[in-house]
Design a protein around this motif. Structure first.
Motif, PDB file in Angstrom:
ATOM      1  N   LYS A  34       0.843  -1.196   0.000  1.00  0.00           N
ATOM      2  CA  LYS A  34       0.000   0.000   0.000  1.00  0.00           C
ATOM      3  C   LYS A  34       0.875   1.242   0.000  1.00  0.00           C
ATOM      4  N   ARG A  35       0.328   2.323  -0.542  1.00  0.00           N
ATOM      5  CA  ARG A  35       1.049   3.592  -0.521  1.00  0.00           C
ATOM      6  C   ARG A  35       0.036   4.719  -0.635  1.00  0.00           C
ATOM      7  N   TRP A  36       0.364   5.838  -0.041  1.00  0.00           N
ATOM      8  CA  TRP A  36      -0.485   7.018  -0.157  1.00  0.00           C
ATOM      9  C   TRP A  36       0.339   8.265   0.101  1.00  0.00           C
ATOM     10  N   ILE A  37      -0.260   9.400  -0.196  1.00  0.00           N
ATOM     11  CA  ILE A  37       0.410  10.687   0.023  1.00  0.00           C
ATOM     12  C   ILE A  37       0.260  11.068   1.489  1.00  0.00           C
ATOM     13  N   LYS A  38       1.362  11.160   2.183  1.00  0.00           N
ATOM     14  CA  LYS A  38       1.347  11.585   3.584  1.00  0.00           C
ATOM     15  C   LYS A  38       1.389  13.106   3.658  1.00  0.00           C
ATOM     16  N   GLN A  39       2.170  13.708   2.759  1.00  0.00           N
ATOM     17  CA  GLN A  39       2.246  15.169   2.684  1.00  0.00           C
ATOM     18  C   GLN A  39       2.288  15.563   1.217  1.00  0.00           C
ATOM     19  N   SER A  40       1.292  16.313   0.804  1.00  0.00           N
ATOM     20  CA  SER A  40       1.163  16.710  -0.601  1.00  0.00           C
ATOM     21  C   SER A  40       2.106  17.849  -0.961  1.00  0.00           C
ATOM     22  N   SER A  41       2.450  17.900  -2.231  1.00  0.00           N
ATOM     23  CA  SER A  41       3.214  19.027  -2.765  1.00  0.00           C
ATOM     24  C   SER A  41       2.284  20.215  -2.991  1.00  0.00           C
ATOM     25  N   GLY A  42       0.980  19.933  -2.965  1.00  0.00           N
ATOM     26  CA  GLY A  42      -0.010  20.957  -3.281  1.00  0.00           C
ATOM     27  C   GLY A  42      -0.428  20.906  -4.742  1.00  0.00           C
ATOM     28  N   LEU A  43       0.238  20.028  -5.505  1.00  0.00           N
ATOM     29  CA  LEU A  43      -0.061  19.896  -6.933  1.00  0.00           C
ATOM     30  C   LEU A  43      -0.306  18.426  -7.250  1.00  0.00           C
ATOM     31  N   GLN A  44      -1.506  18.127  -7.722  1.00  0.00           N
ATOM     32  CA  GLN A  44      -1.882  16.743  -7.987  1.00  0.00           C
ATOM     33  C   GLN A  44      -0.945  16.071  -8.980  1.00  0.00           C
ATOM     34  N   VAL A  45      -0.487  16.808  -9.987  1.00  0.00           N
ATOM     35  CA  VAL A  45       0.388  16.219 -11.008  1.00  0.00           C
ATOM     36  C   VAL A  45       1.680  15.683 -10.384  1.00  0.00           C
ATOM     37  N   LEU A  46       2.242  16.384  -9.417  1.00  0.00           N
ATOM     38  CA  LEU A  46       3.468  15.920  -8.754  1.00  0.00           C
ATOM     39  C   LEU A  46       3.157  14.784  -7.786  1.00  0.00           C
ATOM     40  N   ASP A  47       2.042  14.894  -7.062  1.00  0.00           N
ATOM     41  CA  ASP A  47       1.667  13.840  -6.114  1.00  0.00           C
ATOM     42  C   ASP A  47       1.464  12.503  -6.825  1.00  0.00           C
ATOM     43  N   LEU A  48       0.736  12.525  -7.937  1.00  0.00           N
ATOM     44  CA  LEU A  48       0.478  11.288  -8.685  1.00  0.00           C
ATOM     45  C   LEU A  48       1.764  10.711  -9.278  1.00  0.00           C
ATOM     46  N   ALA A  49       2.647  11.576  -9.751  1.00  0.00           N
ATOM     47  CA  ALA A  49       3.926  11.110 -10.297  1.00  0.00           C
ATOM     48  C   ALA A  49       4.764  10.447  -9.203  1.00  0.00           C
ATOM     49  N   ALA A  50       4.743  10.995  -8.001  1.00  0.00           N
ATOM     50  CA  ALA A  50       5.496  10.416  -6.888  1.00  0.00           C
ATOM     51  C   ALA A  50       4.948   9.034  -6.522  1.00  0.00           C
ATOM     52  N   LEU A  51       3.625   8.902  -6.459  1.00  0.00           N
ATOM     53  CA  LEU A  51       3.022   7.598  -6.162  1.00  0.00           C
ATOM     54  C   LEU A  51       3.403   6.562  -7.209  1.00  0.00           C
ATOM     55  N   GLU A  52       3.374   6.963  -8.457  1.00  0.00           N
ATOM     56  CA  GLU A  52       3.709   6.049  -9.547  1.00  0.00           C
ATOM     57  C   GLU A  52       5.187   5.639  -9.487  1.00  0.00           C
ATOM     58  N   THR A  53       6.055   6.578  -9.182  1.00  0.00           N
ATOM     59  CA  THR A  53       7.488   6.293  -9.091  1.00  0.00           C
ATOM     60  C   THR A  53       7.769   5.269  -7.995  1.00  0.00           C
ATOM     61  N   VAL A  54       7.241   5.517  -6.808  1.00  0.00           N
ATOM     62  CA  VAL A  54       7.504   4.629  -5.666  1.00  0.00           C
ATOM     63  C   VAL A  54       6.929   3.236  -5.903  1.00  0.00           C
ATOM     64  N   ARG A  55       5.811   3.155  -6.623  1.00  0.00           N
ATOM     65  CA  ARG A  55       5.161   1.863  -6.891  1.00  0.00           C
ATOM     66  C   ARG A  55       6.130   0.862  -7.516  1.00  0.00           C
ATOM     67  N   GLY A  56       7.029   1.322  -8.365  1.00  0.00           N
ATOM     68  CA  GLY A  56       7.953   0.422  -9.052  1.00  0.00           C
ATOM     69  C   GLY A  56       9.273   0.186  -8.346  1.00  0.00           C
ATOM     70  N   TRP A  57       9.484   0.824  -7.214  1.00  0.00           N
ATOM     71  CA  TRP A  57      10.754   0.665  -6.506  1.00  0.00           C
ATOM     72  C   TRP A  57      10.788  -0.641  -5.716  1.00  0.00           C
ATOM     73  N   ARG A  58      12.014  -1.073  -5.418  1.00  0.00           N
ATOM     74  CA  ARG A  58      12.251  -2.237  -4.560  1.00  0.00           C
ATOM     75  C   ARG A  58      13.129  -1.803  -3.395  1.00  0.00           C
ATOM     76  N   PHE A  59      12.924  -2.435  -2.266  1.00  0.00           N
ATOM     77  CA  PHE A  59      13.673  -2.120  -1.058  1.00  0.00           C
ATOM     78  C   PHE A  59      14.183  -3.397  -0.415  1.00  0.00           C
ATOM     79  N   PHE A  60      15.166  -3.249   0.452  1.00  0.00           N
ATOM     80  CA  PHE A  60      15.562  -4.368   1.291  1.00  0.00           C
ATOM     81  C   PHE A  60      14.533  -4.415   2.414  1.00  0.00           C
TER      82      PHE A  60
END
Length: 82
Positions: A34-60
């Motif tokens: 799961k993922r969501w915006i904890k703190q918005s940039s104030g601009l939906q276009v940046l918020d949605l891009a951030a969610l999409e970016t993190v969706r494809g990341w991998r972590f230890f």
């Protein structure tokens, strides 16, 4: 290595800048749950891009007693034009 966040073309055209804080669940596999915006940039276009970016990341994944477990992290993503 996770991909660098891509600046959304609409955001570039708008000269949009800001910081997004994404709250993300790291699954025992290292993938994002799961993922969501904890703190918005104030601009939906940046918020949605951030969610999409993190969706494809991998972590230890986090570990407890030598076993991988789910954990939550905050991921800051900065969008700044030169």
């Amino acid at each position: 290595t996770n991909e660098t966040p891509r600046y959304p073309l609409t955001g570039i055209a708008m000269r949009a800048q800001g910081r997004v804080l994404v709250r993300a669940e790291i699954l025992p596999t290292g993938l994002i749950g799961k993922r969501w915006i904890k703190q918005s940039s104030g601009l939906q276009v940046l918020d949605l891009a951030a969610l999409e970016t993190v969706r494809g990341w991998r972590f230890f994944p986090a570990q407890r007693h030598g076993l991988a477990v789910a954990a939550w992290i905050d991921v800051p993503i900065e969008y700044k034009l030169p």
